[in-house]
Design a protein around this motif. Sequence first.
Motif, PDB file in Angstrom:
ATOM      1  N   ALA A  19      -6.839   2.652  -4.724  1.00 23.62           N
ATOM      2  CA  ALA A  19      -5.505   3.251  -4.614  1.00 23.62           C
ATOM      3  C   ALA A  19      -4.566   2.352  -3.803  1.00 23.62           C
ATOM      4  CB  ALA A  19      -5.593   4.640  -3.988  1.00 23.62           C
ATOM      5  N   GLU A  20      -5.084   1.761  -2.745  1.00 19.99           N
ATOM      6  CA  GLU A  20      -4.270   0.860  -1.931  1.00 19.99           C
ATOM      7  C   GLU A  20      -3.900  -0.396  -2.720  1.00 19.99           C
ATOM      8  OE1 GLU A  20      -2.082  -0.874   1.068  1.00 19.99           O
ATOM      9  OE2 GLU A  20      -2.666   1.211   0.781  1.00 19.99           O
ATOM     10  N   ARG A  24      -0.136  -1.711  -3.585  1.00 18.89           N
ATOM     11  CA  ARG A  24       0.350  -3.072  -3.322  1.00 18.89           C
ATOM     12  C   ARG A  24       0.900  -3.711  -4.589  1.00 18.89           C
ATOM     13  NH1 ARG A  24      -4.584  -3.564  -0.324  1.00 18.89           N
ATOM     14  NH2 ARG A  24      -5.341  -4.958  -1.929  1.00 18.89           N
ATOM     15  N   TYR A  25       0.265  -3.450  -5.717  1.00 12.06           N
ATOM     16  CA  TYR A  25       0.750  -3.960  -7.000  1.00 12.06           C
ATOM     17  C   TYR A  25       2.150  -3.420  -7.288  1.00 12.06           C
ATOM     18  CZ  TYR A  25       1.469  -3.778 -12.056  1.00 12.06           C
ATOM     19  OH  TYR A  25       2.008  -3.849 -13.305  1.00 12.06           O
ATOM     20  N   HIS A  26       2.334  -2.121  -7.124  1.00 15.74           N
ATOM     21  CA  HIS A  26       3.638  -1.525  -7.413  1.00 15.74           C
ATOM     22  C   HIS A  26       4.708  -2.018  -6.438  1.00 15.74           C
ATOM     23  CE1 HIS A  26       2.682   1.043 -10.763  1.00 15.74           C
ATOM     24  NE2 HIS A  26       1.581   1.437 -10.143  1.00 15.74           N
ATOM     25  N   LYS A  29       5.614  -5.519  -7.564  1.00 15.79           N
ATOM     26  CA  LYS A  29       6.391  -5.462  -8.795  1.00 15.79           C
ATOM     27  C   LYS A  29       7.834  -5.048  -8.502  1.00 15.79           C
ATOM     28  CE  LYS A  29       5.937  -3.802 -13.498  1.00 15.79           C
ATOM     29  NZ  LYS A  29       5.197  -2.975 -14.421  1.00 15.79           N
ATOM     30  N   ALA A  30       8.002  -4.043  -7.645  1.00 14.14           N
ATOM     31  CA  ALA A  30       9.338  -3.571  -7.288  1.00 14.14           C
ATOM     32  C   ALA A  30      10.117  -4.628  -6.510  1.00 14.14           C
ATOM     33  CB  ALA A  30       9.247  -2.285  -6.473  1.00 14.14           C
ATOM     34  N   ALA A  31       9.399  -5.433  -5.737  1.00 17.72           N
ATOM     35  CA  ALA A  31      10.039  -6.486  -4.942  1.00 17.72           C
ATOM     36  C   ALA A  31      10.273  -7.750  -5.763  1.00 17.72           C
ATOM     37  CB  ALA A  31       9.183  -6.813  -3.732  1.00 17.72           C
ATOM     38  N   GLU A  32       9.908  -7.699  -7.047  1.00 16.06           N
ATOM     39  CA  GLU A  32      10.044  -8.848  -7.934  1.00 16.06           C
ATOM     40  C   GLU A  32       9.345 -10.089  -7.380  1.00 16.06           C
ATOM     41  OE1 GLU A  32      14.173  -9.276  -8.994  1.00 16.06           O
ATOM     42  OE2 GLU A  32      14.232  -7.295  -9.924  1.00 16.06           O
ATOM     43  N   LEU A  44      -6.771  -7.022  -9.483  1.00 14.89           N
ATOM     44  CA  LEU A  44      -7.556  -6.500  -8.371  1.00 14.89           C
ATOM     45  C   LEU A  44      -7.639  -4.978  -8.444  1.00 14.89           C
ATOM     46  CD1 LEU A  44      -9.085  -6.859  -5.708  1.00 14.89           C
ATOM     47  CD2 LEU A  44      -6.854  -6.823  -4.543  1.00 14.89           C
ATOM     48  N   ALA A  45      -6.503  -4.321  -8.666  1.00 19.51           N
ATOM     49  CA  ALA A  45      -6.487  -2.854  -8.761  1.00 19.51           C
ATOM     50  C   ALA A  45      -7.350  -2.388  -9.932  1.00 19.51           C
ATOM     51  CB  ALA A  45      -5.054  -2.347  -8.897  1.00 19.51           C
TER      52      ALA A  45
END
Length: 68
Positions: A19-20, A24-26, A29-32, A44-45
Amino acid sequence: MDDLRQKIEAGEPLMQQAAEALRRYHVAKAAESPPDEIERLKMLAESLFQAASEYQLNALSGPLRPLQ
């Protein structure tokens, strides 16, 4: 029933890691973030969720038999 609870609890740290990793992936992604970093975090997720799933299958139903 304690045995079942113990098996579930034993898999909790792996589920939390998965879940962590997904979080971190999201965030990346949001931070481009760079595409290679996003892909690394995604892999990894996915890997951690796959491991957690396999643990749950083995712990709750016993070892899996080969398909062939």
